[in-house]
Design a protein around this motif. Structure first.
Motif, short mmCIF file in Angstrom:
data_model
loop_
_atom_site.label_atom_id
_atom_site.label_comp_id
_atom_site.label_asym_id
_atom_site.label_seq_id
_atom_site.Cartn_x
_atom_site.Cartn_y
_atom_site.Cartn_z
N LEU A 76 30.24 34.04 20.22
CA LEU A 76 29.88 32.63 20.14
C LEU A 76 29.23 32.24 21.47
N THR A 77 28.03 31.72 21.41
CA THR A 77 27.31 31.36 22.65
C THR A 77 26.93 29.89 22.71
N ALA A 78 27.13 29.15 21.61
CA ALA A 78 26.81 27.72 21.61
C ALA A 78 28.01 26.94 22.12
N GLY A 79 27.80 26.18 23.19
CA GLY A 79 28.89 25.42 23.79
C GLY A 79 28.96 24.01 23.25
N PHE A 80 30.11 23.65 22.69
CA PHE A 80 30.29 22.31 22.11
C PHE A 80 31.15 21.42 23.00
N ARG A 81 31.78 21.99 24.01
CA ARG A 81 32.71 21.21 24.81
C ARG A 81 32.19 20.92 26.21
N VAL A 82 31.73 21.92 26.92
CA VAL A 82 31.37 21.74 28.33
C VAL A 82 29.96 21.17 28.44
N PRO A 83 29.78 20.09 29.22
CA PRO A 83 28.44 19.50 29.39
C PRO A 83 27.46 20.48 30.03
N THR A 84 26.18 20.23 29.80
CA THR A 84 25.13 21.14 30.26
C THR A 84 25.16 21.35 31.76
N ASP A 85 25.24 20.26 32.54
CA ASP A 85 25.20 20.39 33.99
C ASP A 85 26.39 21.19 34.51
N VAL A 86 27.55 21.01 33.88
CA VAL A 86 28.76 21.70 34.34
C VAL A 86 28.69 23.19 34.02
N ILE A 87 28.32 23.54 32.79
CA ILE A 87 28.29 24.95 32.41
C ILE A 87 27.18 25.69 33.15
N THR A 88 26.07 24.98 33.45
CA THR A 88 24.99 25.61 34.22
C THR A 88 25.47 25.96 35.63
N TYR A 89 26.22 25.05 36.23
CA TYR A 89 26.76 25.29 37.57
C TYR A 89 27.76 26.45 37.55
N GLY B 57 25.77 40.93 32.60
CA GLY B 57 25.27 41.23 31.26
C GLY B 57 25.79 40.30 30.19
N LEU B 58 26.82 39.49 30.50
CA LEU B 58 27.36 38.58 29.49
C LEU B 58 26.45 37.36 29.37
N ALA B 59 26.12 36.99 28.13
CA ALA B 59 25.21 35.86 27.91
C ALA B 59 25.88 34.55 28.32
N PRO B 60 25.19 33.71 29.09
CA PRO B 60 25.77 32.41 29.44
C PRO B 60 25.85 31.50 28.23
N VAL B 61 26.77 30.57 28.29
CA VAL B 61 26.93 29.59 27.22
C VAL B 61 25.79 28.58 27.29
N ALA B 62 25.22 28.27 26.13
CA ALA B 62 24.17 27.25 26.05
C ALA B 62 24.78 25.99 25.44
N SER B 63 24.92 24.95 26.23
CA SER B 63 25.53 23.71 25.75
C SER B 63 24.61 23.03 24.73
N VAL B 64 25.19 22.60 23.62
CA VAL B 64 24.42 21.90 22.59
C VAL B 64 24.74 20.40 22.58
N ARG B 65 25.45 19.96 23.59
CA ARG B 65 25.79 18.54 23.67
C ARG B 65 24.59 17.72 24.09
N GLU B 66 24.42 16.57 23.46
CA GLU B 66 23.32 15.68 23.85
C GLU B 66 23.65 14.97 25.16
N ASN B 67 24.93 14.66 25.35
CA ASN B 67 25.35 14.00 26.59
C ASN B 67 25.41 15.04 27.70
#
Length: 711
Positions: free
Chosen positions: A546-559, A570-580
């Motif tokens: 599972l790579t789609a992030g529904f909980r952690v905001p984009t700015d936080v998971i990117t950091y 080699g592990l794929a980073p989570v891509a946040s799908v949150r609009e906020n």
């Protein structure tokens, strides 16, 4: 698509919330009426269950107790939670599910099909007085298109409607016309609002927001083991719990016989998730930690990392097997059985053949020990038959209980206490060396040997790793009972021997393994899921990611993802799908006093928002921060304690943060979190966990320089 706003009265697809102002043909009014009728029907179902009289329908008190318990569980499962929506969606089918297409229709529609093809999807089944469904369980096959239907594959659904609630009141709806090519596909605002809803209290279910890739895992077959690799916020824990709920629905009779178990990393985590399954009407699944499973002895000691790594290594299973089998000795004397005036003699060489046959079968030590007297008795019966007698099974049983036979079995195949076996291995260097030869190096043997051997199993200061060894030895003596399905969460932190302990609980069943390799914070953390599944005894398990992030905001998971190259290359980073995008800030202070004041100020700032706040810090920093919060008059909870509207701050040691989530997080001194672990990589993984606990916003405060990997 009709898109409601935060104020449902202004939504294109929603009517004013005041019922008196709504015209008779207003869809929202009709949906509210259906909700009221459904709640009345559920209340009637509960009252029917409560009114059942079982006094004259059971044969004895045992049956009465069992039936009363079943009825009690049924009543609990029919509870109507006033602040939880009874249904959250609706499907309008073009044709009756399972029926022929429109040009072929003529056959009778399936049971439950309404004239308008409408099904309300909810947390549990609700029917009216005639038995017709008013709400369909989200796990039913007819509900599946709610999660998987799309413009590309509408699955014979014309309309998908989502409902918005404020508390328990239906306040908005949103329509998606899947069969209308003119309507463009858009993101559901209600879905986003539900995903981003503030979190207060324990973890809640996600039945209204399950995504297609999650639904495929949830509805996977019971016979298969699945391993879910998921980064922070991808919903892997929720997927695992909803998979349990689905399996209990689809295979209720089978799992009622064999049982289900949810295994979490600690009690705080289990307390956090314990309301999810009951909210879905499922009360049968048990919850435990790995330490609970192997609780044969009291754990009072601790191992250093080096000893724990060796004790947790899969090679210890073979060391234990060798040590146990060493108790079996070859017979040197015959067995003489006296029956009446006759004496029957089984020579030593024949006894040796029987013993070696049992050893070659490699069955459980205790089972082989139980079988040996019957084998000896059978040899005696063969002699009796050759002499003209006609013995039966009763004679064989009597011979097996003969004093001479029992004495021979005790001498050749003595009983072994698993705890005493492990006690001897860890306390007797010669005994360990004899059975670890070729498996453990001399240094590894010295690492796990006790400096002061305990006098008895009761007085020993057993560690958690020792308890796992005792559990392995116990299984070598007597087979561990297998459950129908086991869910193992935060699996990346288990040692190979712990995986074996869990695997013993589902040898004839299946498992759902949940984890994130990037969040492994033990010295023996899982290196690959293929290796983990092998230790679990489920090498044929399927790994899903599972790579789609529904909980952690984009700015936080990117950091936080800046750490991935160092902790899980080699592990794929989570891509946040949150609009906020969420709130994110890093704040530096000049000294420790100012740092503590900044932490308190950040907590006060975030507590002005709705939802929960977690203050996460290195374990060594927790007492100082607790003192600072007390001085500021800010109340706080410990992990596992349920947040309330009055107390929404939890002070969390970094070692206990895994698996928990908060709307807002203050992370104190990232470098201290790293320094609190035995090595840098483990410390960076612990920091990655701490950084990804926030749902809406994160403030990082620090006096010491940040770890360079965050650069």
């Amino acid at each position: 698509m009709s898109t409601p706003s935060a104020d449902p009265t202004s939504a294109p697809g929603a009517a004013p919330s005041s019922a008196g102002a709504e015209p008779p043909d207003n869809p929202l009014l009709r949906e509210r009426a259906h909700l009221a009728s459904s709640r009345s029907a559920l209340r009637a179902m509960r009252e029917d269950a409560e009114s059942l009289n079982i006094r004259d329908v059971t044969a004895n008190w045992v049956n009465a107790e069992v039936l009363a318990r079943q009825i009690g569980e049924r009543i609990k499962s029919l509870a109507d939670l006033s602040d939880t929506p009874l249904f959250f969606g609706r499907l309008d089918y073009l044709h009756a599910p399972g029926a022929p297409a429109a040009h072929e229709r003529g056959a009778a529609p399936e049971q439950g099909w309404e004239s308008d093809g409408r099904f309300y999807i909810g947390r549990r089944h609700v029917h009216d007085a005639d038995g017709d469904p008013m709400v369909v369980d989200w796990r039913a096959p007819v509900s599946q298109p709610f999660y998987r239907a799309s413009k590309k594959d509408p699955m014979d659904v014309g309309l998908r409607r989502r409902f918005g609630y404020t508390g328990g009141d239906l306040t908005a709806y949103e329509d998606e016309h899947l069969s209308d090519p003119a309507e463009a596909a858009t993101t559901s605002k209600l879905l986003q609002r539900e995903i981003e809803r503030p979190r207060v209290g324990p973890m809640r279910d996600i039945v209204a927001t399950i995504q297609p890739e999650q639904d495929e895992i949830v509805r996977g077959d019971l016979s298969g083991t699945v391993c879910v690799q998921g980064g922070p916020g991808t919903g892997k824990t929720a997927v695992g719990l909803h998979r349990v709920a689905y399996l209990l629905y689809a295979h209720r009779e089978r799992l009622a016989r064999t049982g289900t178990l949810v295994i979490g990393p600690n009690r705080s985590f289990l307390h956090y998730i314990e309301q999810v399954l009951p909210a879905l009407g499922e009360l049968a699944a048990q919850q435990a930690t790995v330490d609970d499973l192997v609780g044969h002895v009291e754990v009072r000691g601790r191992d250093d990392a080096a000893a724990a790594i060796v004790k947790g290594d899969a090679r210890m299973a073979e060391v234990l097997r060798r040590a146990l089998r060493s108790h079996v000795t070859m017979p040197t004397e015959p067995v003489v059985v006296v029956r009446g005036s006759r004496r029957w003699r089984v020579p030593a060489y024949e006894l040796e053949v029987l013993v070696r046959e049992l050893l070659d079968r490699d069955i459980r030590y205790g089972a082989a020990r139980d079988a040996l007297p019957q084998r000896i008795a059978h040899a005696v019966l063969v002699q009796m038959e050759r002499s003209g007698e006609a013995p039966d099974d009763r004679v064989q049983d009597a011979v097996a209980r003969n004093t001479a036979v029992k004495a021979a079995v005790k001498a050749v195949w003595p009983p072994v206490d698993p705890a005493k076996l492990v006690l001897r291995l860890l306390g007797d260097a010669d005994f360990l060396a004899a059975h670890a030869e070729g498996l453990l190096t001399e240094d590894e043997q010295k690492t796990i040997l006790w400096e002061r051997p305990a006098r008895s199993a009761k007085s020993a200061k057993w560690s958690s790793a020792d308890a796992v060894l005792i559990d392995e030895a116990t299984d070598l003596v007597l087979r561990t009972h297998s459950l129908g399905h086991v869910v193992l969460d935060e699996a990346q932190d288990l040692s190979p021997m712990q995986y074996r302990a869990v695997g013993r609980r589902c040898t004839t069943g299946s498992a759902t393994v949940l984890g994130d390799l990037a969040q492994g914070t033990t010295p023996w953390a899982t290196r690959s899921w293929a290796e983990a599944l092998g230790h679990l005894g489920k090498a044929d398990g399927v790994v899903e990611e599972l790579t789609a992030g529904f909980r952690v905001p984009t700015d936080v998971i990117t950091y936080a993802s800046r750490l991935l190259p160092y902790i899980a290359p080699g592990l794929a980073p989570v891509a946040s799908v949150r609009e906020n995008p969420g709130f994110f800030d890093v704040r530096a202070t000049a000294d420790d006093a100012a740092g503590d004041a900044e932490v308190v100020a950040a907590c006060e700032e975030l507590l002005r928002n709705e939802g929960s706040t977690g203050l996460i810090a290195a374990d060594a920093r927790v007492p100082a921060l607790a003192e600072a919060l007390d001085a500021a008059g800010i109340g706080y909870l410990a992990p596992g304690e349920e947040t309330t509207r009055e107390t929404r701050l939890t002070l969390v040691p970094a070692s206990l943060a895994k698996g928990l989530e908060y709307d807002y997080v203050v992370l104190d001194e990232p470098q201290a979190v790293v320094d609190g672990e035995p090595d840098e990589r483990t410390g960076l993984r612990r920091l990655y966990v701490a950084l990804t606990r926030a749902v809406s916003g994160l403030i990082v405060t620090h006096t010491a320089p940040l770890p360079p990997q965050l650069g």
